[in-house]
Design an enzyme around this catalytic site. Structure first.
Site, PDB file in Angstrom:
ATOM      1  N   GLY A  94       0.819  -1.205   0.000  1.00  0.00           N
ATOM      2  CA  GLY A  94       0.000   0.000   0.000  1.00  0.00           C
ATOM      3  C   GLY A  94       0.848   1.249   0.000  1.00  0.00           C
ATOM      4  N   GLY A  98       1.573   5.541   4.643  1.00  0.00           N
ATOM      5  CA  GLY A  98       0.586   6.134   5.535  1.00  0.00           C
ATOM      6  C   GLY A  98      -0.760   5.465   5.535  1.00  0.00           C
ATOM      7  N   GLY A 132      -1.501   2.522   6.797  1.00  0.00           N
ATOM      8  CA  GLY A 132      -1.722   1.750   8.015  1.00  0.00           C
ATOM      9  C   GLY A 132      -1.183   0.343   7.975  1.00  0.00           C
ATOM     10  CB  THR A 189       3.536  -0.127  10.655  1.00  0.00           C
ATOM     11  OG1 THR A 189       4.471   0.003   9.583  1.00  0.00           O
ATOM     12  CG2 THR A 189       4.285  -0.504  11.918  1.00  0.00           C
ATOM     13  CG  HIS A 247      -4.229  33.183 -12.455  1.00  0.00           C
ATOM     14  ND1 HIS A 247      -3.412  33.043 -13.549  1.00  0.00           N
ATOM     15  CD2 HIS A 247      -4.311  31.939 -11.907  1.00  0.00           C
ATOM     16  CE1 HIS A 247      -3.020  31.793 -13.652  1.00  0.00           C
ATOM     17  NE2 HIS A 247      -3.545  31.098 -12.659  1.00  0.00           N
ATOM     18  CD  GLU A 248      -5.824  31.348  -8.257  1.00  0.00           C
ATOM     19  OE1 GLU A 248      -6.534  30.332  -8.412  1.00  0.00           O
ATOM     20  OE2 GLU A 248      -4.592  31.350  -8.484  1.00  0.00           O
ATOM     21  CG  ASP A 252      -2.448  27.144 -13.989  1.00  0.00           C
ATOM     22  OD1 ASP A 252      -2.561  26.390 -13.015  1.00  0.00           O
ATOM     23  OD2 ASP A 252      -2.675  28.368 -13.948  1.00  0.00           O
TER      24      ASP A 252
END
Length: 653
Positions: free
Chosen positions: A209, A212, A214, A216, A431-432, A509
């Protein structure tokens, strides 16, 4: 996790304090020995010692009252009552001189030394040497894994109850992986249940996987449920620069496991030692290959290791040696995926148990807004929210803290102290606003979640789109819509300021759009001219620290056709974005104005701003420093925005 005592545990208390007392005792014995040996030569030193000539002068003066004459020291008292002593010198006239002056004198009785004391004095150095040698050897045996004598000893550690017992109740969001590993727990609890029908439990399980997810934690939960000894070691602990050390450590690890069987041995990051033999650009690593060979033999060789279950974890199963993955060694490969929305909600519920929550906190809403998050990411999100609430002096963690923590984790921390000119702030707003407006008008775009012109991380502004549900694939319509979304910001600036005022802010972008268009043509078969053929291999090779895509050998005509198709997709996306922004120019101005006023808008607020409705917020004060400018030109050298479009990219994007 096991109730068995940890091996090499010191029952007398702290081993460090015990070693300190032993060394202090050895030092004290050495000091005592020096004092004994050197005491005789300095016996005449001390208070009242005088020279022999002074002693004779005092005898002649009549100030000596009595004298005791010994072989080495002459001692006595003066008429004043003061004691004295001096070194004895062969002087035959001394008795007559003392008699003439009326001094009482006598011989000092000879001190007889015990034979046992003499033997003790003579054997004390040898006893000290033997004691030191015994202590050093005992320490080397006790710390065999870390000392020079234990270079080939295993570094596996046994976890016990004091490390915190973990069960399946502490693992959420990966139900399928739990079910596959439940058999191992049942076998460790009741082996006869499977042996009755001739079944054999898998000798090994490989947890695969992303980091992070899971892996362990799941391995610890297996040991916690079965309540058996649990050894843990990293794959890098086997490999050393000396050939043969890793193989020795593998043998020692299995010897320890046999003594505690039934037990579980967990090898984290097994790809460090289990890589494909003979692969690579250079010569093979003899030490790593010998270590892998020994591991293969121990897992399934002539000698069976009954009761020892090997669980390994890796996020690179593609580089493992095929002999390691065959049945009889790692019989099962358990995929530990990133959780879906249901799994994320369960994981959040587990971590939120430790945090005082406000009534408005909704784990379902947070789970919907965190697509692609792993278990570790969600734990970090809850922790960031708790830290943020603590900094604000709150007693409960509210939904607002979780939203701010989510923005920080996904987009970076706000840089409100960043100094921007009015032109830069206005250009960023347009722009945003262009990104947001395209996402609202082009079918196939994900719903608008948030748009902000507050700098975060390396971006001057971020437009964030989130899917309505977890997505595992994308259609051509959705990918073309995302391409148009990428160019919304650059085209909005071009419409407002003209082509001569374009800047470097859209570099990320353009990069995203180019990679997506090339993937559509070369990997996903979304080009009619090229057909359903793949022109790029799946895997990347790492050469000198850089990832190099392996491209199949193609002709020059095909390469030109690929470039033409990529350019066609890009130009279609540009045309779509330009059409939306040109037809809705008034909405672009209203949305950019709202961003300049409020700096951050969620999806609903952005829709209200476009329609001209009141957003209904009073937080119009800007905390960032804005420098006024004399002109209206936009600087052409600014930091790249980087995050023109936000949100987690689905698989296949």
């Amino acid at each position: 996790m096991s109730e068995n005592p940890t091996p090499n545990k010191d029952p007398q208390g702290n081993p460090w304090m015990k070693s300190l007392f032993i060394w202090a005792g050895i030092l004290l014995a050495l000091i005592l020995f020096v004092q004994i040996v050197d005491g005789g030569s300095r016996s005449s030193a001390g208070a009242g010692a005088i020279a022999y000539s002074d002693f004779l002068n005092r005898v002649d003066e009549g100030s000596v009252k009595e004298v005791a004459i010994g072989k080495e020291v002459i001692s006595g008292k003066l008429t004043s009552g003061e004691s004295f002593k001096t070194n004895a010198i062969f002087d035959p006239e001394l008795p007559s001189r003392l008699r003439q002056r009326g001094v009482n004198f006598s011989g000092e009785p000879e001190q007889t030394t015990s034979v046992w004391l003499i033997l003790l004095y003579q054997s004390l150095p040898f006893l000290l040497i033997l004691a030191i040698a015994f202590f050093v050897m005992r320490q080397m045996q006790k710390n065999a894994g870390s000392g020079a004598m234990g270079f080939g000893k295993s570094k596996a550690k046994m976890l016990t109850e004091k490390h915190g017992r973990v069960t399946f109740d502490d693992v959420a969001g990966i139900d399928e992986a739990r079910e596959e590993l439940q058999e191992i727990v049942d076998f460790l609890k009741d082996p006869t249940k499977f042996a009755r029908l001739g079944g054999k439990i898998p000798k090994g399980a490989l947890l695969v996987g992303s980091p992070g997810t899971g892996k362990t934690l799941l391995a610890r939960a297996i040991a916690g449920e079965a309540n058996v000894p649990f050894f843990t070691i990293s794959g890098s602990d086997f490999v050393e620069m000396f050939v043969g050390v890793g193989a020795s450590r593998v043998r020692d690890m299995f010897e320890q496991a046999k003594k505690n069987a039934p037990c579980i041995v967990f090898i984290d990051e097994i790809d460090a030692v289990g890589r494909h033999r003979g692969a690579g650009l250079g010569n093979g690593n003899d030490e790593r290959e010998q270590t892998l060979n020994q591991l293969l033999v121990e897992m399934d060789g002539f000698e069976a290791n009954e009761g020892i279950i090997i669980i390994a974890a890796t996020n690179r199963p593609d580089v493992l040696d095929p002999a390691l993955l065959r049945p009889g060694r790692f019989d099962r490969q358990v995929v530990v995926p990133r959780p879906d929305i249901e799994g994320r909600e369960k994981i959040l519920a587990v971590h939120m148990k430790k945090v005082p929550l406000a009534p408005d906190v909704d784990a379902r809403t947070i789970a919907r807004g965190t697509p692609g998050f792993s278990g570790a990411d969600l734990a970090n999100l809850v922790n960031e929210a708790a830290l943020l609430a603590a900094r604000m002096g709150k007693r409960l963690v509210a939904m607002n803290e979780f939203e701010l923590a989510k923005d920080k984790v996904m987009m970076g921390a706000e840089r409100k102290s960043m100094v921007m000119t009015e032109d830069e702030k206005k250009s960023t707003a347009y722009h945003e606003a262009g990104h947001a407006l395209v996402s609202l008008h082009v079918p196939g775009c994900d719903p608008l979640h948030k748009v902000t012109i507050i700098p975060r991380g390396r971006a001057l502004g971020v437009t964030w789109n989130l899917p309505e549900r977890d997505r595992y694939s994308m259609s051509m319509k959705q990918m073309k819509a995302r391409l148009a979304l990428c160019f919304g910001g650059r085209i909005a600036e071009q419409i407002i300021y003209g082509p001569d005022e374009l800047n470097t802010g859209a570099s990320n972008d353009i990069q995203q759009a180019t990679e997506m268009a090339r993937a559509m043509v070369m990997e996903y078969g979304m080009s009619e001219k090229l057909g359903w053929l793949r022109y790029r291999d799946n895997q990347d090779e790492v050469f000198l620290g850089h990832s190099v895509a392996r491209t199949q050998s193609i002709s020059a005509d095909t390469a030109k056709l690929i470039d033409d198709e990529v350019r066609r997709l890009i130009e279609e996306a540009e045309a779509t974005a330009r059409k939306v922004l040109t037809e809705n120019l008034d909405q672009l101005h209203r949305l950019a104005g709202a961003l300049l006023e409020y700096e951050t808008l969620n999806g609903e607020e952005a829709k209200k701003a476009i329609s001209g409705d009141d957003i209904g917020r009073d937080d119009t004060d800007s905390k960032r420093l804005v420098l006024p400018t004399a002109g209206s030109s936009i600087p052409t050298t600014r930091k790249p925005r980087g995050g023109g479009i936000g949100g987690a990219a689905p698989q296949g994007a």
